[in-house]
Design an enzyme around this catalytic site. Sequence first.
Site, PDB file in Angstrom:
ATOM      1  N   LYS A 153      92.810 -12.042  61.894  1.00  0.00           N
ATOM      2  CA  LYS A 153      93.455 -12.354  63.188  1.00  0.00           C
ATOM      3  C   LYS A 153      92.762 -11.570  64.284  1.00  0.00           C
ATOM      4  CE  LYS A 153      97.707 -13.241  65.567  1.00  0.00           C
ATOM      5  NZ  LYS A 153      99.125 -13.480  65.430  1.00  0.00           N
ATOM      6  N   CYS A 172      96.625  -5.414  66.763  1.00  0.00           N
ATOM      7  CA  CYS A 172      97.885  -5.029  67.412  1.00  0.00           C
ATOM      8  C   CYS A 172      97.585  -4.204  68.660  1.00  0.00           C
ATOM      9  CB  CYS A 172      98.776  -4.219  66.480  1.00  0.00           C
ATOM     10  SG  CYS A 172     100.272  -3.682  67.340  1.00  0.00           S
ATOM     11  N   GLY A 210     104.863 -18.806  68.149  1.00  0.00           N
ATOM     12  CA  GLY A 210     105.502 -17.494  68.157  1.00  0.00           C
ATOM     13  C   GLY A 210     106.581 -17.449  69.217  1.00  0.00           C
TER      14      GLY A 210
HETATM   15  C1  DHB Z   1     103.037  -6.052  67.793  1.00  0.00           C
HETATM   16  C2  DHB Z   1     101.981  -6.358  67.000  1.00  0.00           C
HETATM   17  C3  DHB Z   1     101.115  -7.350  67.355  1.00  0.00           C
HETATM   18  O1  DHB Z   1     100.057  -7.667  66.606  1.00  0.00           O
HETATM   19  C4  DHB Z   1     101.332  -8.042  68.500  1.00  0.00           C
HETATM   20  O2  DHB Z   1     100.492  -9.028  68.870  1.00  0.00           O
HETATM   21  C5  DHB Z   1     102.394  -7.753  69.278  1.00  0.00           C
HETATM   22  C6  DHB Z   1     103.245  -6.753  68.925  1.00  0.00           C
HETATM   23  C7  DHB Z   1     103.930  -4.930  67.510  1.00  0.00           C
HETATM   24  O3  DHB Z   1     104.557  -4.857  66.456  1.00  0.00           O
HETATM   25  O4  DHB Z   1     104.004  -4.066  68.369  1.00  0.00           O
END
Ligand code: DHB
Length: 308
Positions: A166, A130, A267
């Site tokens: 991932k 993330c 997505g």
């Molecule tokens: C978020 C998390 C992710 O893994 C991503 O690719 C984009 C956004 C998030 O929740 O901020």
Amino acid sequence: MNKKLSVDFLGIKVNSPLVVAAGIMGVSYSTLIKMYQCGAGIVTTKSLTIEPRTGHKGPIIAEFNGGLINSVGLSNPGIDDGLKEVEEFKKNLSMPVIVSIFGSSAEEFEKLIKCVNDSKADFVELNLSCPNVSDEFGIPLSASGEAIFEIVSRVKKISKRPVIAKLSPNVIKIKDIAVLAQKAGADALSLINTVGPGMLIDIKTVKPVLYNFFGGLSGPCIKPIAIRAVYEVYSCVDIPIIGMGGIMTGSDAVEIMMAGATLVGIGSGVYYRGVEIFKKVNREMIIFLKENGYSNIKNIKKLDKLNG
Ligand code: DHB
């Protein structure tokens, strides 16, 4: 369901190679059921954390010419309530579910895995990448091959579910990270997560567009990065890859499969073509198969692997 689209993934048969990417449709069981009705082969939940999170203040998402930028901040109901949704889902539908989890350390991932072991999840995906919470948790774990190796190894020791790691595209050598994840026992890889971080400025208000300033990029502009990353990784691992990043059409799906992906995540495509995108892309893949003499999506030719 069209038999030409059925593929095998880690021992199970799925009706379509299309996967709802993590975070796109939340975690509510009714929404996830709808995704199957819309033609997805597998759904992934929003990443679940140990405690619920409200996420960042808005604006958390914006469109620009070429894609989307987001800084959601991992808003989710927490692992316990998230897994209840998965249980409810399974009472209604016996289709596969990938539960995505996010931890800020190996210990947190271990705790989350113990919950997933007692759940109805079919697979677990480790969100190691993330890009939006580095202010809270530091540099994403995905930036370090050692951290990835440690987390995947520890998770694999206790997980009763196949483990999908991932990976982030925001590294110098994604293939080195992928090889370490495989060595640590990952059953499959999922790539790519969002690209960046990036930033947009509203020139009228002279303010960052996102409340949180920076965010991850997705949508059509990242497709070439996804194709390259999948191809580089496919060239040096033996485990299946869920390829994603800017997939909008049947041609895009075929392209990322030619790069080495077994399954294809969608997505941001939901933003551009609606939830019906799964049906539309399924249809477009079938047309491609017919026009190009393939009997099944499994037989799509892959590129020769890169040497070295
Ligand atoms: C978020 C998390 C992710 O893994 C991503 O690719 C984009 C956004 C998030 O929740 O901020």
